[in-house]
Design a protein around this motif. Structure first.
Motif, mmCIF file in Angstrom:
data_model
loop_
_atom_site.group_PDB
_atom_site.id
_atom_site.type_symbol
_atom_site.label_atom_id
_atom_site.label_comp_id
_atom_site.label_asym_id
_atom_site.label_seq_id
_atom_site.Cartn_x
_atom_site.Cartn_y
_atom_site.Cartn_z
ATOM 1 N N TYR A 41 1.067 -0.527 -14.819
ATOM 2 C CA TYR A 41 1.313 -1.511 -14.937
ATOM 3 C C TYR A 41 2.124 -1.527 -13.452
ATOM 4 O O TYR A 41 2.417 -1.831 -13.029
ATOM 5 C CB TYR A 41 1.793 -2.280 -15.986
ATOM 6 N N GLY A 42 3.049 -0.266 -13.836
ATOM 7 C CA GLY A 42 3.577 0.331 -12.323
ATOM 8 C C GLY A 42 3.023 0.238 -11.205
ATOM 9 O O GLY A 42 3.312 0.106 -10.481
ATOM 10 N N TYR A 43 1.426 1.139 -11.606
ATOM 11 C CA TYR A 43 0.543 1.215 -10.657
ATOM 12 C C TYR A 43 0.426 0.480 -9.094
ATOM 13 O O TYR A 43 0.273 0.586 -8.668
ATOM 14 C CB TYR A 43 -0.527 2.764 -10.866
ATOM 15 N N ALA A 44 -0.017 -0.513 -10.999
ATOM 16 C CA ALA A 44 -0.582 -2.402 -10.120
ATOM 17 C C ALA A 44 0.775 -2.552 -8.902
ATOM 18 O O ALA A 44 0.238 -2.703 -7.958
ATOM 19 C CB ALA A 44 -0.392 -2.815 -11.587
ATOM 20 N N LEU A 45 1.935 -2.475 -9.166
ATOM 21 C CA LEU A 45 2.368 -2.977 -9.028
ATOM 22 C C LEU A 45 2.402 -2.778 -7.085
ATOM 23 O O LEU A 45 3.169 -3.169 -6.122
ATOM 24 C CB LEU A 45 3.753 -2.843 -9.178
#
Length: 481
Positions: A41-45
């Motif tokens: 989820y953080g990497y998608a951001l």
């Protein structure tokens, strides 16, 4: 399951931040001190940040390339101020393949030195200029005190490195790229920023000028969110980056560097989040809309109609260019899902149950206003892009109004000391680095920047030393991350 309740920001903002980065599944601990795993989820951001910035770089004529992460330590010794600035942070490889290396290799903290070595090879004539290159990479700086995204031993970033025939072109590049960062922050992340120049004491090691964008967090501290540097000919002379100019005379190039990192995820978290969790800007959010179908498992036909409606709505929104997720997980109540997506900061949530299908409607929950409203399914998907644009505007306005309400002016040092405890402060300063250090020691505040557009300092004297202003405009003092 992740912790539901968060420490209120007003009680302990630092604790709130440390909790939400894990509770929202942005990061996790790693076995290496000071390094963190960036979860999907953080990497998608970060991917959305990267894609949009990369498009902006290419639109301004830049190309991507990649340099090795290992740099001979001797390279850092060629530019004295640079090595002095980075020596405490260097991680050095001394052994490899079971043997001691003839020359230690530094894991890049930044790449000016190795890039300078290659630019000296690639640039021979004025016809080779300008070189407008950027790389997306990881870097390592051995931090003693770390916090996810804000200050980590290893982090992801981009670093642009350009070479120009003269100072005017290089300064123009420095200014252009700062504006790219500022435009991105405001247009994509809804983070209002102050564009400014760093004081001599705060400049990048080896630079002649450093420009910055500074953002105010919800605890009123500043976060340096992107920097652009004019390096003059310092690195060109250290690495012999010279060329034949149009008069067939040898000259040194003028270089710039500019960088933007995963630290900006911290800016997004702390500019917009509230006691319930994240509030993500829709243009960067991994999921702009989440649909939560409410199925009870008691009426198969009703549940099928709910799922068919949810999937059709998601398909229509995808066709409209919206990033949408249908939450079909079993074993979790609708209320639990509502709380999770609220904590993760999804801008808009749609709830659809059997009665909603019968009524031809869905319930829209707005993460920013925390309000709900029932909307007809007809035309709902087509309306989403405009709703998301309006969400961005409201989010930006909220952050800008908060910042502007928390910037004050100080005419005396006593006022500065009192007011900087409650936000940012405009004050006149003489530019003396010793004065800056003394102020920092007493107040914990630093000169964040000399704003490119701000109140004039003409006819005023330094609030600390009483000397004439060293800058045309008042500077911004603030406590910072």
């Amino acid at each position: 399951m992740a912790k539901q309740g968060l420490t209120p920001q007003a009680d302990d903002f630092s604790a709130w931040y440390n909790e939400i980065v894990y509770a929202a599944d942005l990061v996790d601990h790693s076995p290496v001190r000071g390094s963190f795993v960036i979860r999907p989820y953080g990497y998608a951001l970060w991917e959305h940040i990267q894609r949009n910035l990369d498009d902006m770089f290419k639109a301004t004529g830049h190309e991507n390339l990649y340099f090795p992460m290992l740099i001979p330590v001797s390279f850092f010794e060629r530019e004295a101020q640079h090595v002095e600035g980075f020596s405490p942070e260097l991680a050095v490889v001394t052994h490899a393949g079971g043997r001691e290396l003839e020359e230690p290799l530094a894991i890049r903290p930044t790449s000016e030195t190795i890039i300078g070595e290659l630019y000296a090879k690639w640039i021979q004539s004025y016809r080779d200029l300008p070189l407008l290159y950027n790389q997306w990479a990881n870097v390592m700086r051995w931090e003693l005190r770390t916090r996810p995204f804000l200050r980590t031993t290893e982090f992801l970033w981009q670093e642009g490195h350009t070479a120009h025939a003269n100072a005017d072109e290089a300064v123009e590049e420095m200014e252009r790229m700062l504006e790219v960062y500022a435009t991105f922050a405001e247009t994509f992340a809804a983070v209002p920023v102050v564009r400014g120049e760093k004081s001599a004491a705060e400049r990048f090691a080896g630079a002649e000028r450093t420009l910055t964008i500074e953002a105010m967090m919800r605890d009123r501290k500043a976060l340096q969110s992107g920097t652009s540097h004019y390096l003059g000919q310092n690195f060109a002379k250290a690495f012999n980056i010279s060329f034949n100019d149009e008069n067939n005379e040898q000259a040194f190039v003028h270089t710039t560097s500019w960088g933007f990192s995963t630290r900006f995820i911290g800016a997004i978290i702390m500019s917009h989040g509230d006691d319930a969790g994240l509030i993500l800007p829709p243009r960067l959010a991994p999921h702009q809309v989440v649909i939560v179908p409410i199925v009870r498992g008691k009426d198969a036909d009703a549940d099928t109609r709910v799922m068919d409606t949810a999937n059709q709505l998601a398909s229509d929104m995808t066709d409209a260019g919206v990033r949408v997720k249908v939450d079909t997980r079993d074993g979790m109540s609708p209320g639990w899902k509502f709380n999770e997506w609220e904590r993760k900061g999804v801008p808009l949530r749609l709830e659809i149950g059997p009665k909603d299908v019968e009524a031809g409607q869905a319930v829209l929950a707005d993460r920013l206003s925390r309000e709900k409203e029932s909307l007809p399914l007809d035309g709902l998907a087509a309306s989403m892009p405009n709703r998301l644009d309006r969400f961005h505007e409201r989010l930006f306005e909220r952050a800008r109004d908060f910042r502007d309400a928390n910037i004050q002016h100080a005419e005396t040092y006593e006022e500065l000391k009192e007011k900087v405890e409650h936000g940012w402060v405009y004050a006149t300063h003489c530019g003396d680095p010793e004065s800056e250090e003394a102020i920092q020691q007493e107040t914990k505040a630093t000169v964040r920047c000399i704003p490119l557009d701000g109140p004039s300092a003409d006819g005023t004297v330094c609030v600390h030393t009483g000397k004439p202003s060293g800058y045309p405009r008042k500077v911004l003092f603030a406590k910072a991350y």
